[in-house]
Design a protein around this motif. Structure first.
Motif, mmCIF file in Angstrom:
data_model
loop_
_atom_site.group_PDB
_atom_site.id
_atom_site.type_symbol
_atom_site.label_atom_id
_atom_site.label_comp_id
_atom_site.label_asym_id
_atom_site.label_seq_id
_atom_site.Cartn_x
_atom_site.Cartn_y
_atom_site.Cartn_z
ATOM 1 N N LEU B 215 36.727 35.525 30.881
ATOM 2 C CA LEU B 215 35.550 36.353 31.163
ATOM 3 C C LEU B 215 34.777 35.779 32.347
ATOM 4 N N ASP B 216 34.687 34.428 32.408
ATOM 5 C CA ASP B 216 34.031 33.787 33.556
ATOM 6 C C ASP B 216 34.734 34.144 34.861
ATOM 7 N N LEU B 217 36.062 34.171 34.809
ATOM 8 C CA LEU B 217 36.832 34.508 36.007
ATOM 9 C C LEU B 217 36.415 35.893 36.508
ATOM 10 N N MET B 218 36.293 36.840 35.575
ATOM 11 C CA MET B 218 35.870 38.185 35.947
ATOM 12 C C MET B 218 34.468 38.173 36.551
ATOM 13 N N ARG B 219 33.613 37.279 36.031
ATOM 14 C CA ARG B 219 32.249 37.166 36.544
ATOM 15 C C ARG B 219 32.252 36.656 37.980
ATOM 16 N N THR B 220 33.176 35.726 38.265
ATOM 17 C CA THR B 220 33.213 35.214 39.641
ATOM 18 C C THR B 220 33.636 36.313 40.612
ATOM 19 N N TYR B 221 34.337 37.321 40.119
ATOM 20 C CA TYR B 221 34.697 38.452 40.995
ATOM 21 C C TYR B 221 33.602 39.508 41.006
ATOM 22 N N ASN B 222 32.507 39.243 40.278
ATOM 23 C CA ASN B 222 31.425 40.211 40.154
ATOM 24 C C ASN B 222 31.960 41.545 39.613
ATOM 25 N N ALA B 223 32.861 41.467 38.631
ATOM 26 C CA ALA B 223 33.458 42.688 38.065
ATOM 27 C C ALA B 223 32.495 43.324 37.067
ATOM 28 N N ASP B 224 32.398 44.669 37.054
ATOM 29 C CA ASP B 224 31.514 45.333 36.091
ATOM 30 C C ASP B 224 32.238 45.480 34.738
ATOM 31 N N ALA B 225 31.464 45.930 33.735
ATOM 32 C CA ALA B 225 32.001 45.973 32.361
ATOM 33 C C ALA B 225 33.229 46.867 32.265
ATOM 34 N N ALA B 226 33.220 47.989 33.000
ATOM 35 C CA ALA B 226 34.363 48.913 32.932
ATOM 36 C C ALA B 226 35.623 48.240 33.476
ATOM 37 N N THR B 227 35.467 47.486 34.542
ATOM 38 C CA THR B 227 36.613 46.772 35.122
ATOM 39 C C THR B 227 37.135 45.717 34.156
ATOM 40 N N VAL B 228 36.210 44.984 33.534
ATOM 41 C CA VAL B 228 36.617 43.958 32.569
ATOM 42 C C VAL B 228 37.381 44.607 31.414
ATOM 43 N N LEU B 229 36.876 45.773 30.978
ATOM 44 C CA LEU B 229 37.547 46.487 29.881
ATOM 45 C C LEU B 229 38.950 46.897 30.312
ATOM 46 N N TRP B 230 39.057 47.479 31.469
ATOM 47 C CA TRP B 230 40.309 48.078 31.918
ATOM 48 C C TRP B 230 41.348 47.026 32.307
ATOM 49 N N LYS B 231 40.893 45.979 32.999
ATOM 50 C CA LYS B 231 41.849 45.005 33.546
ATOM 51 C C LYS B 231 42.112 43.839 32.597
ATOM 52 N N LEU B 232 41.140 43.556 31.714
ATOM 53 C CA LEU B 232 41.296 42.371 30.867
ATOM 54 C C LEU B 232 41.326 42.707 29.373
ATOM 55 N N ARG B 233 40.274 43.349 28.876
ATOM 56 C CA ARG B 233 40.164 43.519 27.428
ATOM 57 C C ARG B 233 41.258 44.426 26.866
ATOM 58 N N LEU B 234 41.471 45.582 27.506
ATOM 59 C CA LEU B 234 42.471 46.514 26.963
ATOM 60 C C LEU B 234 43.885 45.936 26.986
ATOM 61 N N PRO B 235 44.348 45.403 28.125
ATOM 62 C CA PRO B 235 45.707 44.833 28.085
ATOM 63 C C PRO B 235 45.829 43.688 27.081
ATOM 64 N N ALA B 236 44.760 42.883 26.960
ATOM 65 C CA ALA B 236 44.821 41.757 26.025
ATOM 66 C C ALA B 236 44.881 42.241 24.577
ATOM 67 N N SER B 237 44.412 43.467 24.327
ATOM 68 C CA SER B 237 44.329 43.937 22.945
ATOM 69 C C SER B 237 45.615 44.624 22.482
ATOM 70 N N VAL B 238 46.554 44.846 23.388
ATOM 71 C CA VAL B 238 47.752 45.633 23.044
ATOM 72 C C VAL B 238 48.514 45.086 21.828
ATOM 73 N N PRO B 239 48.791 43.769 21.746
ATOM 74 C CA PRO B 239 49.504 43.278 20.556
ATOM 75 C C PRO B 239 48.716 43.529 19.266
ATOM 76 N N TYR B 240 47.394 43.389 19.319
ATOM 77 C CA TYR B 240 46.550 43.645 18.153
ATOM 78 C C TYR B 240 46.589 45.128 17.794
ATOM 79 N N LEU B 241 46.582 45.971 18.837
ATOM 80 C CA LEU B 241 46.584 47.416 18.611
ATOM 81 C C LEU B 241 47.828 47.815 17.819
#
Lengths: 259, 317
Positions: B215-241
Motif C-alpha cells: 500500500l505504501d508503494l502505491m502511495r509513493t506513486y500518488n495512486a488514488d483509491a480506485a487505482t489501488v483497488l483495480w491494480k492491487l486489491r482486486l488482483p490480490a483478492s482473486v485466490p480468496y474470491l
C-alpha cells in the motif's frame, strides 16, 4: 557545497503516540543532501533511519521541524512523484510479469503504451535484467527480484531514489555484486540517492555522505563526507582510507550507544 | 486417477452401500411384514397392533424368513440403493427416451423427468449465484473502502445468516408475490441470500490482503483509491474470491432447492416434497442424488475456472 540541497531537513522531530506512551523516533534531525549525492543512513535498529527516509517520502509526517524535498514540502514532492522508493522486500506483484511490474508506476502515471515499453526496456537493461521481461517474479532469484524492484523505482525517472535496506535480505555475495551495480547505475543516472543500511562496509563503499544515527531518541550523531574517489572497485575496501572511514563510522555508532 | 488413490475411495463407497443395504432391513420391516401377512404368510406376532408397538430389531429377529423382501418393498421407508438407481434411470433416461411426454416423443423435456427438474433448479441456482456473488463483491468493496459500511453492513450480513432459511423462504416468496414477482426470481433471491455471505467474507479478506508495504508503494506513486483497488486489491483478492465462490455455488443450489419447496412449480425441491407427500421415498432419494451430483459438478467447475484464472495470472505453474 554551493548547489541548492535537494533534501533539506531542519530540527525534524517525530513522536509516535503508542499505548506505552510517546516514542521519540526522531529528535532534532538537521541534514542537507546536495544534488547527485549518495547518502547512507546507518545505525542500530530503532535509530530512526527508516523513519527519516519515510518522512522524506511523506509516508510519515514529522511532528516538528521543517523538511523540504526539491524545494517543496515532502507531501507536495510525493504528489509530484519526485522520488522512487525501494523497499526492504522486492514486493513485486506475483500476477504481473517482471516487465509489467516495472511498468506499474508508468501505467498509474498515464504514460503511453509505447513510452512504457521503451522505458521498461531501458531500466531493465540498466539493472541487467534485459530478457527477463516476460518472466514471473517466482521464476527469479531474490537478488534478481530486488533488481527488478529497483528498475520499477527508476522507471519514471525521478531525480531522487530512496532505498530502505534494499539488500538487507540477500546473502553477502549477491549483495557485493548489487552494490557494485548500484554504484555504476548511480554514476550513469546522476540521481540523488538516500540509502538506509546497517552494514558499515556497505555504507562506506557506496556513499559520498555517511549519516551515523543512534537510538532513543533517534538522532544524527555524525555526518562523514567520504574522501574516496567516485570510481570504486570492490577491493577498495582493503585500502587504508576505506578502513579509516569504516573506523570512524564504528566510533560514531559506539559513541551513540555510550551516551 | 491412479489405483492407489482410487482404492480407498472405492472401499469407503462399498462400505457405505453395504451399510445402506443393512439399514434397509430394520427400517422397512413393518411394511415388509404387513405385505407378507396380506400375501397369506404367517408373521410373528400376527397382530398388526402389537407389531406397531414393537421395536424394529425385535421384529427382524422374530421373522428372519420374510426379510428377503426388505430390498424390494413397494413403499419402503428406506429404499435400497439399487431401487434408487432404478428410479433414477426411470425418471431420467427412460422417461425422456420412452415416456409419453419425453424428449423423443414430444420434442421437449418431460415435466416428470429429473433432467427437466434439474435444469429448473440449475437455472435458479445460476441466477441466484450471479446476484449473490455480484452483491457480495460490491459489499466487500464498500466495506473495505468505507468505515461506515464496515461498521454497519458486516453485523447485518452475519445476522442475516443466523435466520433459518426454511423459515425465511416462504416469507420472501409471499412478499415478492404480493408485488407481482414470481417464477424464477423469488428462488434466485433465496439462492442469492445464501450465497452472498461467503463471498463478502472471502472478498473482504482478499481485498485487505495486500500488506502495508504494497500500500505504501502505491502511495509513493500518488495512486488514488480506485487505482489501488483495480491494480492491487482486486488482483490480490482473486485466490480468496475463488475459495468463497466454491462455497457460494453450493449454497446457491441449496437456496434454489429450498425456494422450490413452498412453490411446487418444478425443480428438484418440488420433486423431493412431492415424493414425501406421496410416500415415494425412492423419488426423494433420486432427486437428492441428482442434487448432489449437480453440486459436485458446480464446485468442480469453479475449481477448474480457478486453476485457469490463476494460471493466466501467472500465479500457478
Amino acid at each position: 557545497m554551493t548547489a541548492r540541497p535537494v533534501i533539506q531537513a531542519s530540527q525534524l522531530d517525530l513522536t509516535f503516540v503508542t499505548a506505552d506512551g510517546p516514542v521519540h523516533a526522531l529528535q532534532d534531525v538537521s541534514l542537507d543532501v546536495p544534488p547527485g549525492a549518495f547518502v547512507s543512513f546507518i545505525g542500530p535498529s530503532g535509530c530512526g533511519k527508516t523513519t527519516l527516509l519515510r518522512c522524506i517520502a511523506a509516508l510519515e509526517t514529522p511532528t516538528g521541524g521543517k523538511l523540504s524535498v526539491n524545494g517543496m514540502t515532502a507531501d507536495e514532492a510525493r504528489r509530484a512523484r519526485a522520488y522512487g522508493y525501494v523497499f526492504q522486500a522486492a514486493g513485486l506483484y506475483p500476477w504481473r510479469t517482471i516487465g509489467r511490474n516495472v511498468a506499474l508506476p508508468l501505467e498509474i502515471m498515464g504514460y503511453s503504451k509505447r513510452d512504457q515499453a521503451e522505458r521498461v526496456a531501458r531500466v531493465l537493461e540498466l539493472v541487467e535484467l534485459a530478457g527477463f521481461e516476460q518472466k514471473y517474479p517466482w521464476q527469479l532469484s531474490g537478488g534478481m527480484q530486488q533488481r527488478a524492484s529497483i528498475a520499477r523505482a527508476l522507471a519514471f525517472d525521478a531525480d531522487i531514489l530512496l532505498m530502505d535496506e534494499p539488500f538487507g535480505a540477500l546473502d553477502e555475495i549477491v549483495r557485493d555484486r548489487l552494490n557494485e551495480e548500484l554504484l555504476r547505475l548511480w554514476a550513469r543516472t546522476q540521481k540523488t540517492i538516500c540509502f538506509v543500511t546497517h552494514s558499515i562496509p556497505e555504507a562506506v563503499y557506496l556513499s559520498t555522505h555517511i549519516v551515523v544515527m543512534s537510538p532513543r531518541p533517534g538522532r544524527i550523531t555524525d555526518v562523514i563526507e567520504s574522501p574516496l574517489p567516485a570510481e570504486r572497485p570492490l577491493d577498495i575496501r582493503d585500502t587504508p582510507e576505506f578502513i579509516e572511514i569504516a573506523h570512524r563510522v564504528r566510533e560514531g555508532l559506539r559513541a551513540g550507544y555510550e551516551e | 486417477m491412479s489405483m492407489r488413490r482410487l482404492s480407498p475411495v472405492l472401499v469407503m463407497v462399498a462400505g457405505l452401500i453395504g451399510l445402506w443395504y443393512l439399514a434397509a432391513v430394520p427400517m422397512n420391516v413393518h411394511e415388509v411384514l404387513t405385505a407378507a401377512e396380506r400375501g397369506g404368510a404367517e408373521v410373528s406376532p400376527p397382530s398388526a397392533m402389537e407389531r406397531r408397538d414393537m421395536g424394529n430389531w425385535a421384529l427382524v429377529l422374530r421373522n428372519p424368513e420374510h426379510l428377503g423382501a426388505s430390498w424390494s418393498s413397494q413403499r419402503p421407508r428406506l429404499p435400497a440403493p439399487h431401487v434408487v438407481l432404478v428410479e433414477l434411470y426411470e425418471s431420467t433416461i427412460d422417461e425422456e427416451l420412452n415416456g409419453r411426454r419425453g424428449l423423443v416423443r414430444s420434442g421437449s423435456l418431460s415435466n416428470r423427468s429429473l433432467v427437466y427438474h434439474g435444469l429448473v433448479t440449475l437455472n435458479a441456482t445460476f441466477v441466484g449465484f450471479l446476484i449473490g456473488a455480484g452483491l457480495g463483491i460490491l459489499l466487500a468493496v464498500g466495506i473495505v473502502h468505507s468505515r461506515v459500511m464496515d461498521m454497519s453492513v458486516m453485523p447485518w450480513a452475519i445476522v442475516s445468516q443466523t435466520i433459518p432459511i426454511v423459515a425465511l423462504a416462504p416469507m420472501i416468496i409471499v412478499v415478492l408475490y404480493s408485488i407481482g414477482v414470481q417464477g424464477l426470481l423469488p428462488k434466485a433471491v433465496i439462492s442469492a441470500y445464501l450465497s452472498f455471505f461467503p463471498v463478502v467474507v472471502g472478498m473482504v479478506k482478499g481485498l485487505r490482503s495486500p500488506d502495508g508495504m504494497q500500500l505504501d508503494l502505491m502511495r509513493t506513486y500518488n495512486a488514488d483509491a480506485a487505482t489501488v483497488l483495480w491494480k492491487l486489491r482486486l488482483p490480490a483478492s482473486v485466490p480468496y474470491l475463488f475459495a468463497s465462490l466454491k462455497i457460494a455455488i453450493a449454497a446457491s443450489l441449496v437456496g434454489a432447492i429450498v425456494g422450490e419447496l413452498p412453490v411446487q412449480q418444478g425443480g428438484l425441491g418440488a420433486r423431493m416434497l412431492a415424493g414425501s407427500y406421496y410416500g415415494q421415498t425412492a423419488q426423494i432419494w433420486a432427486a437428492l442424488l441428482v442434487a448432489a451430483a449437480l453440486a459436485a459438478v458446480l464446485v468442480w467447475a469453479i475449481g477448474a475456472a480457478e486453476r485457469r484464472a490463476l494460471r493466466r495470472m501467472g500465479m500457478m505453474a
